[in-house]
Scaffold this motif. Structure first.
Motif, PDB file in Angstrom:
ATOM      1  N   PHE A 171       0.824  -1.227   0.000  1.00  0.00           N
ATOM      2  CA  PHE A 171       0.000   0.000   0.000  1.00  0.00           C
ATOM      3  C   PHE A 171       0.853   1.270   0.000  1.00  0.00           C
ATOM      4  O   PHE A 171       0.624   2.205  -0.767  1.00  0.00           O
TER       5      PHE A 171
ATOM      6  N   ALA B 154     -10.050  -1.800   9.260  1.00  0.00           N
ATOM      7  CA  ALA B 154     -10.568  -0.927  10.310  1.00  0.00           C
ATOM      8  C   ALA B 154     -11.824  -1.565  10.892  1.00  0.00           C
ATOM      9  O   ALA B 154     -12.685  -2.016  10.157  1.00  0.00           O
ATOM     10  N   ALA B 155     -11.873  -1.638  12.213  1.00  0.00           N
ATOM     11  CA  ALA B 155     -13.052  -2.215  12.865  1.00  0.00           C
ATOM     12  C   ALA B 155     -13.924  -1.102  13.428  1.00  0.00           C
ATOM     13  O   ALA B 155     -13.408  -0.161  14.022  1.00  0.00           O
ATOM     14  N   PRO B 156     -15.244  -1.194  13.249  1.00  0.00           N
ATOM     15  CA  PRO B 156     -16.115  -0.174  13.816  1.00  0.00           C
ATOM     16  C   PRO B 156     -15.970  -0.122  15.331  1.00  0.00           C
ATOM     17  O   PRO B 156     -15.626  -1.117  15.954  1.00  0.00           O
TER      18      PRO B 156
ATOM     19  N   PRO C 197      -4.666   4.112  -6.686  1.00  0.00           N
ATOM     20  CA  PRO C 197      -4.163   2.818  -6.227  1.00  0.00           C
ATOM     21  C   PRO C 197      -5.242   1.739  -6.304  1.00  0.00           C
ATOM     22  O   PRO C 197      -6.418   1.996  -6.042  1.00  0.00           O
TER      23      PRO C 197
ATOM     24  N   TYR D  25      -6.052  -1.376  -4.392  1.00  0.00           N
ATOM     25  CA  TYR D  25      -5.630  -2.036  -3.151  1.00  0.00           C
ATOM     26  C   TYR D  25      -6.094  -3.490  -3.085  1.00  0.00           C
ATOM     27  O   TYR D  25      -5.388  -4.351  -2.597  1.00  0.00           O
TER      28      TYR D  25
ATOM     29  N   ARG E 181      -7.350  -5.141  -1.073  1.00  0.00           N
ATOM     30  CA  ARG E 181      -7.540  -5.545   0.324  1.00  0.00           C
ATOM     31  C   ARG E 181      -8.058  -4.336   1.099  1.00  0.00           C
ATOM     32  O   ARG E 181      -7.571  -3.234   0.908  1.00  0.00           O
ATOM     33  N   SER E 182      -9.047  -4.567   1.981  1.00  0.00           N
ATOM     34  CA  SER E 182      -9.631  -3.435   2.695  1.00  0.00           C
ATOM     35  C   SER E 182      -8.702  -2.965   3.810  1.00  0.00           C
ATOM     36  O   SER E 182      -7.695  -3.590   4.099  1.00  0.00           O
ATOM     37  N   ALA E 183      -9.082  -1.856   4.439  1.00  0.00           N
ATOM     38  CA  ALA E 183      -8.161  -1.131   5.319  1.00  0.00           C
ATOM     39  C   ALA E 183      -8.038  -1.700   6.731  1.00  0.00           C
ATOM     40  O   ALA E 183      -7.375  -1.107   7.558  1.00  0.00           O
TER      41      ALA E 183
END
Lengths: 398, 185
Positions: B39, B173-175, B165, B167, B169-171
């Motif tokens: 990334f 991040a958890a809510p 970009p 990616y 793949r997701s970032a």
């Protein structure tokens, strides 16, 4: 000692010389705002020709805080768009610039790196000087952008990521008098809002809720007031708030609106008291740093009585927008014979005009960076002060 | 290069131009790899390319790294790179997923024809599961492949979107987990 007597100095409240014109593009991407701005210094006066800020509040709303990877992803695709808009609004092109300033730290490294790389691309292609700027210097020099304030002055930088007192002596000369040893107050406001079910960003939400509250009903500590100096601590206030909330909920099975308002008011009063008392001490230390030579620390300014002279406490950062905190700081300044200076809110929070301006200030004293300019997650303004936070292998955070 | 890409990239480009006897102003477009891949590395080059495009008034053209790996290799071929965590980035040309995908190696090899040619550092991961798959070296140096693909797109005369970009793949991040307090009426 109070700064009672105002000595007169014949110094005009301007920056730079007549006939001098410098125009800079600034880029900022160190947290959750992507920003670009064009600032011009001409004949001793600074002018913001444009200032574009693209925020990311909605992007991070579900996560209870800024997610660094999400922030970096947004910055990289917005920076050049913000630059184009800033140039458009200023009615100028890159060819009209004298240099490009960019936040090179401290901050979330993915965003800082995106900004630094975009700026390098702009500078290389346009054949312009590149000037890396410390984000905190951007905040600290803002009173010179807005008010042409002369050096030295006292700066309280108080935001979601930072809290420190600085004597601003020159464009690259800062002495840190003290600061938070843990969390920043803005972070504590956000956490308070989260614990009480109020929206983010927490500052405005907690302040609004506190208006209906009694600041004396729930006792909050005043951390580190029992110790000398200007260091502060705000993480204990978050714990105190959590305990008080849970106690109120255990008693009644939930929180009443009045409980919530009282918790907000009590928390806010504690932050305001700490900042006020530490500001009082910082003003005293400003005098002592100059051997209590009043003339050395008084800055000219114009008010309804004409030109007057006083030491200045300037603030920057989003927390400076809180009206209770601001009133407390104004009272401290009044009592100390100092002048309180708060730039307009949109120049107190993260923006690129302050970066362009700090770039101009560095550029004027010969500051230039090469194409190998590094993005720095940590970069204390006062390199000589002992680190207060994160003194590990990665270096001091503040 | 694991570290220092952000410091090294622009000096490297300047050396490259000097070696070629060219200047920034001689360029008609800037090609940039958009991933999938690391990334931070992708962002470093995409941000610089977009800055250069704006200041040079030329397009920046984003090229997929898997497409660049497969350039000028005989078809069918599958470009595959190691995405770690037991996954690979893959794009097939004549076989396999037509668009870049993030997949587990197991799921990917299930549908590949026997003896398919692979290119990229993910080949070993697939070969551990399917020894029949063949490993090819790229036909072109990587940056050259990016430039060739971008040059062809520029020559097509079609408008080129700003590079962004890829990616896949997701970032991560958890809510926020803590529930808000119960408010009494």
């Amino acid at each position: 000692m109070p700064y009672g007597c105002y000595l007169r100095r014949r110094v005009p409240a301007t920056v730079g010389a007549m006939g001098e014109t410098i125009t800079f593009l600034g880029l900022e991407s160190s947290c959750d705002d992507t920003a670009a701005a064009v600032v011009r210094l001409r004949d001793g006066r600074a002018e913001i020709l444009s200032s574009v800020v693209a925020g990311q509040v909605a992007l991070h709303a579900d996560f209870g805080g800024v997610v660094p990877e999400l922030a970096a992803r947004a910055h990289v695709e917005k920076l050049d768009l913000c630059v184009e808009e800033a140039l458009d609004q200023a009615g100028l092109t890159l060819e009209n610039m004298d240099g490009i300033a960019v936040t090179a730290g401290p901050g979330l490294i993915g965003g800082v790196m995106a900004g630094v790389m975009c700026a390098k691309g702009l500078a290389a292609g346009a054949g312009l000087p590149l000037v890396g700027v410390n984000h905190l210097a951007g905040h600290a020099l803002t009173p010179r952008l807005t008010d042409g304030l002369a050096f030295p002055y006292l700066m309280l930088l108080v935001s979601g990521g930072h809290c420190q007192f600085l004597i601003v002596r020159g464009p690259e000369e800062f002495s840190r008098l003290g600061g938070t040893i843990d969390d920043a107050p803005g972070e504590a406001f956000d956490k308070t809002a989260k614990l009480l079910g109020l929206p983010q960003p927490g500052g405005p939400a907690v302040e609004a809720e506190a208006r209906a509250g009694d600041p004396r009903r729930i006792a909050f500590p005043r951390p580190l007031l029992d110790r000398p100096g200007c260091d502060m601590s705000f993480s204990g206030l978050k714990t105190a708030l959590l305990r008080a909330r849970d106690a109120a909920m255990a008693e009644a099975g939930g929180l009443t609106r009045q409980d919530r308002a009282d918790l907000c008011a009590g928390f806010q009063a504690a932050v305001a008291d700490v900042l006020a008392e530490k500001s009082r001490r910082a003003l005293k230390l400003l005098g002592e740093a100059y051997g209590n030579d009043m003339e050395a620390i008084q800055t000219p300014y114009v008010n309804q009585n004409g030109q007057e002279y006083a030491p200045v406490l300037a603030v920057a950062g989003g927390v400076a927008a809180n009206s209770v905190i601001r009133a407390a700081l104004e009272r401290v300044c009044d009592e100390a014979g100092a002048r309180f200076l708060a730039p307009p809110l949109k120049l107190c929070t993260d923006n690129a005009a302050m970066i362009a301006w700090a770039g101009i200030e560095r550029f004027r004293i010969g500051g230039r960076d090469g194409m190998d300019l590094a993005a720095r997650p940590r970069w204390p303004l006062d390199q000589h002060a002992a680190p207060m936070l994160g003194a590990g292998k990665r270096g001091a955070k503040a | 290069m694991a570290k220092g890409q952000a410091e090294r990239l622009m000096p490297l480009l300047e050396e490259l131009l000097a070696e070629a006897g060219a200047t920034w102003r001689d360029l008609d477009a800037v090609a940039v790899g958009i991933g999938p891949g690391n990334f931070t590395g992708i962002r470093i080059s995409v941000a610089a390319a977009r800055g250069l495009a704006l200041s040079l008034h030329i397009p920046a053209i984003g090229v997929g790294t898997l497409e660049a790996l497969a350039l000028d290799l005989p078809r069918p071929v599958l470009a595959v790179t190691d995405a770690r965590r037991g996954e690979v980035y893959a794009q097939g040309f004549g076989a396999g997923p037509a668009e870049p995908r993030l997949m587990t190696a197991e799921a990917l090899v299930a549908d590949l024809p026997p003896g398919l040619a692979l290119v990229g550092d993910g080949a070993a991961v697939l070969q551990a599961l399917r020894p029949d798959l063949r490993d090819l070296p790229p036909a072109r140096p990587f940056a050259e492949a990016l430039a060739r693909i971008a040059a062809a797109r520029l020559a097509s005369g079609e408008p080129q979107p700003r590079p962004a970009p890829l990616y896949l793949r997701s970032a991560d991040a958890a809510p926020a987990a803590d529930p808000p307090p119960v408010l009494l009426p």
